[in-house]
Motif scaffolding. Structure first.
Motif, mmCIF file in Angstrom:
data_model
loop_
_atom_site.group_PDB
_atom_site.id
_atom_site.type_symbol
_atom_site.label_atom_id
_atom_site.label_comp_id
_atom_site.label_asym_id
_atom_site.label_seq_id
_atom_site.Cartn_x
_atom_site.Cartn_y
_atom_site.Cartn_z
ATOM 1 N N ASP A 74 1.888 0.645 -11.715
ATOM 2 C CA ASP A 74 0.571 1.260 -11.880
ATOM 3 C C ASP A 74 0.530 2.582 -11.102
ATOM 4 O OD1 ASP A 74 -2.306 1.668 -10.671
ATOM 5 O OD2 ASP A 74 -2.593 0.431 -12.448
ATOM 6 N N ASP A 75 0.109 3.651 -11.775
ATOM 7 C CA ASP A 75 0.150 4.985 -11.157
ATOM 8 C C ASP A 75 -0.683 5.062 -9.879
ATOM 9 O OD1 ASP A 75 1.907 5.992 -12.995
ATOM 10 O OD2 ASP A 75 0.365 6.851 -14.299
ATOM 11 N N SER A 76 -1.871 4.449 -9.879
ATOM 12 C CA SER A 76 -2.733 4.520 -8.680
ATOM 13 C C SER A 76 -2.120 3.754 -7.507
ATOM 14 C CB SER A 76 -4.136 3.984 -8.994
ATOM 15 O OG SER A 76 -4.093 2.602 -9.329
ATOM 16 N N VAL A 77 -1.461 2.627 -7.798
ATOM 17 C CA VAL A 77 -0.797 1.848 -6.746
ATOM 18 C C VAL A 77 0.416 2.615 -6.229
ATOM 19 C CG1 VAL A 77 0.472 -0.288 -6.247
ATOM 20 C CG2 VAL A 77 -1.599 -0.377 -7.635
ATOM 21 N N LYS A 78 1.178 3.199 -7.145
ATOM 22 C CA LYS A 78 2.342 4.002 -6.747
ATOM 23 C C LYS A 78 1.927 5.115 -5.785
ATOM 24 C CE LYS A 78 5.459 3.725 -10.747
ATOM 25 N NZ LYS A 78 6.034 4.535 -11.841
ATOM 26 N N LYS A 79 0.874 5.809 -6.158
ATOM 27 C CA LYS A 79 0.424 6.965 -5.363
ATOM 28 C C LYS A 79 -0.106 6.544 -3.995
ATOM 29 C CE LYS A 79 -2.503 11.050 -5.740
ATOM 30 N NZ LYS A 79 -3.520 11.765 -6.560
ATOM 31 N N ALA A 80 -0.911 5.477 -3.972
ATOM 32 C CA ALA A 80 -1.595 5.086 -2.746
ATOM 33 C C ALA A 80 -0.709 4.275 -1.801
ATOM 34 C CB ALA A 80 -2.849 4.294 -3.073
ATOM 35 N N TYR A 81 0.171 3.406 -2.362
ATOM 36 C CA TYR A 81 0.848 2.430 -1.513
ATOM 37 C C TYR A 81 2.378 2.449 -1.571
ATOM 38 C CZ TYR A 81 -3.896 0.693 -1.616
ATOM 39 O OH TYR A 81 -5.269 0.607 -1.536
ATOM 40 N N LEU A 82 2.920 3.064 -2.604
ATOM 41 C CA LEU A 82 4.380 3.013 -2.766
ATOM 42 C C LEU A 82 5.058 4.337 -2.433
ATOM 43 C CD1 LEU A 82 4.603 0.906 -6.065
ATOM 44 C CD2 LEU A 82 4.482 0.109 -3.703
ATOM 45 N N GLY A 83 4.257 5.337 -2.073
ATOM 46 C CA GLY A 83 4.835 6.619 -1.675
ATOM 47 C C GLY A 83 5.505 7.346 -2.826
ATOM 48 N N GLU A 84 4.978 7.156 -4.028
ATOM 49 C CA GLU A 84 5.592 7.804 -5.200
ATOM 50 C C GLU A 84 4.592 8.749 -5.853
ATOM 51 O OE1 GLU A 84 7.205 4.940 -7.875
ATOM 52 O OE2 GLU A 84 8.218 3.835 -6.309
ATOM 53 N N ILE A 144 -2.289 -6.539 -0.657
ATOM 54 C CA ILE A 144 -1.852 -5.236 -0.166
ATOM 55 C C ILE A 144 -3.055 -4.314 -0.011
ATOM 56 C CG2 ILE A 144 0.465 -5.471 -1.133
ATOM 57 C CD1 ILE A 144 -0.323 -3.526 -3.342
ATOM 58 N N GLY A 145 -2.892 -3.312 0.820
ATOM 59 C CA GLY A 145 -3.981 -2.374 1.073
ATOM 60 C C GLY A 145 -3.726 -1.623 2.359
ATOM 61 N N ALA A 146 -4.519 -0.587 2.599
ATOM 62 C CA ALA A 146 -4.357 0.228 3.796
ATOM 63 C C ALA A 146 -4.784 -0.542 5.040
ATOM 64 C CB ALA A 146 -5.181 1.504 3.658
ATOM 65 N N ASN A 147 -4.423 -0.021 6.203
ATOM 66 C CA ASN A 147 -4.919 -0.600 7.457
ATOM 67 C C ASN A 147 -6.443 -0.595 7.445
ATOM 68 O OD1 ASN A 147 -2.542 -1.227 8.776
ATOM 69 N ND2 ASN A 147 -2.297 0.818 9.626
ATOM 70 N N GLY A 148 -7.043 -1.704 7.894
ATOM 71 C CA GLY A 148 -8.501 -1.775 7.933
ATOM 72 C C GLY A 148 -9.139 -2.226 6.635
#
Length: 236
Positions: A226-236, A35-39
């Motif tokens: 994980d808080d950083s994953v939630k914030k960056a990728y899960l829209g939470e 998983i990760g952002a575009n690019g």
């Protein structure tokens, strides 16, 4: 021993370093999510593993064999199938013809027919539309066809690139249910997916990519919380 090992992989696009020395492994029977952002380099990794683009450095090892320099068309016969982003079905061929194309490395006609019937059982809509041109199918049906075509090669591992892209929520749920079935049937899965929540919900483990490097890895359920994953990728 891991089924698939990627060691210190580097990939360049001209002067741009797309993949910067990453290492990860996929064990037999697992569903692994990237998983990760575009690019971030997710698709580039799949293209490099399946021989579509060359690596600058590093090794790719599949079932103990170094496949770093093996051309893509030979990898299918070794048990590696790739379901590409955008589905890439043969639009002017029928559903049936597309599925038969997936078995081009196999020679036993009886076994191919058995596989075809298994695909029809798993994807009833493909059997209903077997004589229809693939280009006239809906996006979700084309995704099912791309998966069915890959399964016709009897892969040991299936690499899937953005299977939910452009699909309605109903089809997204259906596709992810099928990925779980494929895994339960004994096929290992390496999944690249923009919908991180869906990917983590079915994965055993996951790797988070940021600009060509792995920033985080671990059990999927741990990363889901994980808080950083939630914030960056899960829209939470």
């Amino acid at each position: 021993m891991a089924m698939l090992e990627v060691k210190n992989l580097e990939v360049n696009y001209g002067v741009i370093k797309a993949i910067k020395g990453i290492s990860f492994e996929v064990n037999e029977g697992e569903v692994i999510a990237l998983i990760g952002a575009n690019g971030a380099g997710k698709t580039t990794i799949l293209h490099t593993v399946t021989g579509l683009i060359p690596s600058k450095a590093g090794q790719i090892i599949f079932e103990g064999k170094d496949i770093t320099k093996v051309p893509g068309y030979k990898l299918v016969g070794m048990g590696i199938a790739h379901v590409p982003e955008g589905r890439r079905v043969f639009s002017q061929l029928s559903v049936y013809q597309n599925l038969k194309m997936g078995a081009y490395t196999r020679s036993d006609k009886n076994e191919i027919e058995e596989s075809l019937q298994m695909i029809y059982k798993r994807f009833p809509r493909l059997e209903e539309r077997k004589n229809q041109l693939a280009g006239t199918l809906s996006g979700g049906e084309q995704q099912m066809l791309a998966m069915g075509r890959a399964l016709m090669s009897k892969p040991r591992i299936m690499l899937m690139d953005e299977p939910s892209m452009g699909l309605s929520p109903i089809y997204v749920n259906e596709i992810f249910d099928i990925i779980k079935e494929v895994s339960a049937g004994g096929t290992t899965v390496l999944l690249v997916e923009q919908n991180a929540k869906k990917a983590l919900s079915i994965a055993d483990r996951a790797y988070v990519l940021e600009t060509g490097k792995i920033s985080l890895s671990g059990d999927a359920d741990v990363l889901m919380n994980d808080d950083s994953v939630k914030k960056a990728y899960l829209g939470e």
